[in-house]
Design a protein around this motif. Structure first.
Motif, mmCIF file in Angstrom:
data_model
loop_
_atom_site.group_PDB
_atom_site.id
_atom_site.type_symbol
_atom_site.label_atom_id
_atom_site.label_comp_id
_atom_site.label_asym_id
_atom_site.label_seq_id
_atom_site.Cartn_x
_atom_site.Cartn_y
_atom_site.Cartn_z
ATOM 1 N N MET A 105 5.297 -1.439 -7.123
ATOM 2 C CA MET A 105 6.300 -2.071 -6.268
ATOM 3 C C MET A 105 7.423 -1.088 -5.953
ATOM 4 N N GLU A 106 7.779 -0.270 -6.920
ATOM 5 C CA GLU A 106 8.826 0.732 -6.691
ATOM 6 C C GLU A 106 8.400 1.702 -5.587
ATOM 7 N N GLY A 107 7.166 2.165 -5.651
ATOM 8 C CA GLY A 107 6.651 3.073 -4.623
ATOM 9 C C GLY A 107 6.612 2.425 -3.250
ATOM 10 N N ILE A 108 6.193 1.167 -3.220
ATOM 11 C CA ILE A 108 6.116 0.418 -1.954
ATOM 12 C C ILE A 108 7.501 0.295 -1.324
ATOM 13 N N GLU A 109 8.467 -0.122 -2.123
ATOM 14 C CA GLU A 109 9.824 -0.321 -1.611
ATOM 15 C C GLU A 109 10.456 0.987 -1.152
ATOM 16 N N GLN A 110 10.226 2.084 -1.884
ATOM 17 C CA GLN A 110 10.746 3.392 -1.460
ATOM 18 C C GLN A 110 10.123 3.833 -0.139
ATOM 19 N N PHE A 111 8.832 3.631 -0.004
ATOM 20 C CA PHE A 111 8.105 3.984 1.222
ATOM 21 C C PHE A 111 8.691 3.228 2.415
ATOM 22 N N ILE A 112 8.868 1.935 2.260
ATOM 23 C CA ILE A 112 9.398 1.090 3.343
ATOM 24 C C ILE A 112 10.804 1.531 3.732
ATOM 25 N N GLU A 113 11.620 1.833 2.735
ATOM 26 C CA GLU A 113 12.990 2.279 3.011
ATOM 27 C C GLU A 113 13.002 3.650 3.681
ATOM 28 N N GLU A 114 12.209 4.572 3.154
ATOM 29 C CA GLU A 114 12.174 5.935 3.695
ATOM 30 C C GLU A 114 11.770 5.954 5.167
ATOM 31 N N PHE A 115 10.765 5.156 5.525
ATOM 32 C CA PHE A 115 10.250 5.184 6.897
ATOM 33 C C PHE A 115 10.790 4.050 7.763
ATOM 34 N N GLN A 116 11.708 3.266 7.225
ATOM 35 C CA GLN A 116 12.349 2.164 7.957
ATOM 36 C C GLN A 116 11.314 1.243 8.604
ATOM 37 N N ILE A 117 10.370 0.829 7.799
ATOM 38 C CA ILE A 117 9.286 -0.025 8.281
ATOM 39 C C ILE A 117 9.810 -1.440 8.466
ATOM 40 N N SER A 118 9.594 -1.972 9.666
ATOM 41 C CA SER A 118 10.061 -3.330 9.963
ATOM 42 C C SER A 118 8.900 -4.304 10.166
ATOM 43 N N TYR A 119 7.686 -3.807 10.254
ATOM 44 C CA TYR A 119 6.549 -4.711 10.415
ATOM 45 C C TYR A 119 6.171 -5.307 9.055
ATOM 46 N N PRO A 120 5.476 -6.445 9.044
ATOM 47 C CA PRO A 120 5.152 -7.127 7.793
ATOM 48 C C PRO A 120 4.234 -6.309 6.887
ATOM 49 N N ILE A 121 4.514 -6.387 5.593
ATOM 50 C CA ILE A 121 3.694 -5.721 4.590
ATOM 51 C C ILE A 121 2.969 -6.792 3.782
ATOM 52 N N LEU A 122 1.639 -6.665 3.737
ATOM 53 C CA LEU A 122 0.798 -7.592 2.995
ATOM 54 C C LEU A 122 0.374 -6.914 1.696
ATOM 55 N N LEU A 123 0.365 -7.664 0.616
ATOM 56 C CA LEU A 123 0.075 -7.111 -0.706
ATOM 57 C C LEU A 123 -1.324 -7.530 -1.158
ATOM 58 N N ASP A 124 -2.229 -6.576 -1.158
ATOM 59 C CA ASP A 124 -3.607 -6.822 -1.583
ATOM 60 C C ASP A 124 -3.715 -6.467 -3.066
ATOM 61 N N GLU A 125 -3.267 -7.387 -3.896
ATOM 62 C CA GLU A 125 -3.123 -7.133 -5.331
ATOM 63 C C GLU A 125 -4.442 -6.975 -6.067
ATOM 64 N N SER A 126 -5.510 -7.554 -5.577
ATOM 65 C CA SER A 126 -6.804 -7.468 -6.265
ATOM 66 C C SER A 126 -7.847 -6.701 -5.454
ATOM 67 N N SER A 127 -7.438 -6.076 -4.379
ATOM 68 C CA SER A 127 -8.331 -5.312 -3.484
ATOM 69 C C SER A 127 -9.374 -6.186 -2.788
ATOM 70 N N MET A 128 -9.119 -7.480 -2.712
ATOM 71 C CA MET A 128 -10.045 -8.398 -2.062
ATOM 72 C C MET A 128 -10.262 -8.025 -0.589
ATOM 73 N N VAL A 129 -9.158 -7.789 0.119
ATOM 74 C CA VAL A 129 -9.268 -7.478 1.550
ATOM 75 C C VAL A 129 -9.794 -6.055 1.745
ATOM 76 N N PHE A 130 -9.406 -5.132 0.861
ATOM 77 C CA PHE A 130 -9.965 -3.781 0.930
ATOM 78 C C PHE A 130 -11.483 -3.848 0.826
ATOM 79 N N ASP A 131 -11.982 -4.676 -0.084
ATOM 80 C CA ASP A 131 -13.429 -4.831 -0.237
ATOM 81 C C ASP A 131 -14.046 -5.504 0.985
#
Length: 171
Positions: free
Chosen positions: A110-136
Motif C-alpha cells: 500500500m505504501e508503494g501504491i500511494e507513493q506511485f499515485i502521488e509521484e505521478f499525480q494519478i487521478s484515474y481510479p485505482i482497482l486493487l487486485d489483492e488475490s490476482s483474480m483479475v490478473f489470472d
C-alpha cells in the motif's frame, strides 16, 4: 400472360427481401458470444475494490465510454515510464475513455501504491487486485499490460510492455 406477371412480381419481391436481408447483416455486426482475454472477445467481467473505498464492477452491456485497463505495480520501471502517458491520455480523452489502473496488490505494498499515485499525480481510479483474480482472468504475462475495451465490452487491443507515447495514443 397474367400468370407470368404474377410470377415476375413474386420473384422480384423475393429478390428484394434477400438483398435487404443481406445488407442488413452487413450493417449490424453481432457481438461476440464468448468472453476471453483476447482481441475480438468480450472482456471478462469482474468486481474489485477501489483505492479510497467503493467497488468497481465490469459488467456485460453497453457502456457510456470505452475503457482502458492498465495492469501495473509500483516497483515496475516500465510502469513508471508509462504513468505520465496514462495521466495525459485521461486528461486529453477523458470524455471518451475511462482509464482504470489495476494494481497487482498481491505483489505490491500500500505504501508503494500511494507513493506511485502521488509521484505521478494519478487521478484515474485505482482497482486493487489483492488475490490476482483479475490478473489470472486476463492472463496478464507481465507489467505493464494494457487492455483496450470498446463501449460494447469487446477487447480491441492488448499491449504487453511499454509502447512509445505515439503508439499508445494511436491505439
Amino acid at each position: 400472360m397474367k400468370k407470368t406477371w404474377i410470377m415476375i412480381a413474386v420473384a422480384l419481391i423475393l429478390a428484394g427481401v434477400a438483398i435487404a436481408d443481406q445488407f442488413g447483416h452487413i450493417r449490424t455486426s453481432a457481438l461476440p458470444s464468448e468472453e476471453a482475454p483476447e482481441r475480438g472477445y468480450l472482456a471478462p467481467v469482474f468486481e474489485l475494490p477501489m483505492l479510497g473505498g467503493g467497488t468497481f464492477k465490469l459488467e456485460r452491456g453497453e457502456q457510456d465510454k470505452a475503457m482502458i485497463l492498465n495492469f501495473w505495480a509500483s516497483w515496475c520501471e516500465p510502469c513508471k515510464a508509462e504513468a505520465p502517458f496514462l495521466v495525459e491520455m485521461q486528461k486529453k480523452y477523458g470524455e471518451h475513455v475511462t482509464i482504470y489502473g489495476v494494481n497487482g496488490t498481491e505483489f505490491d505494498t500500500m505504501e508503494g501504491i500511494e507513493q506511485f499515485i502521488e509521484e505521478f499525480q494519478i487521478s484515474y481510479p485505482i482497482l486493487l487486485d489483492e488475490s490476482s483474480m483479475v490478473f489470472d482472468q486476463y492472463q496478464v504475462q507481465g507489467f505493464p499490460t494494457t487492455v483496450f475495451i470498446d463501449r460494447r465490452g469487446v477487447i480491441q487491443e492488448i499491449m504487453i510492455g511499454l509502447p512509445g507515447k505515439d503508439d499508445f495514443e494511436r491505439r
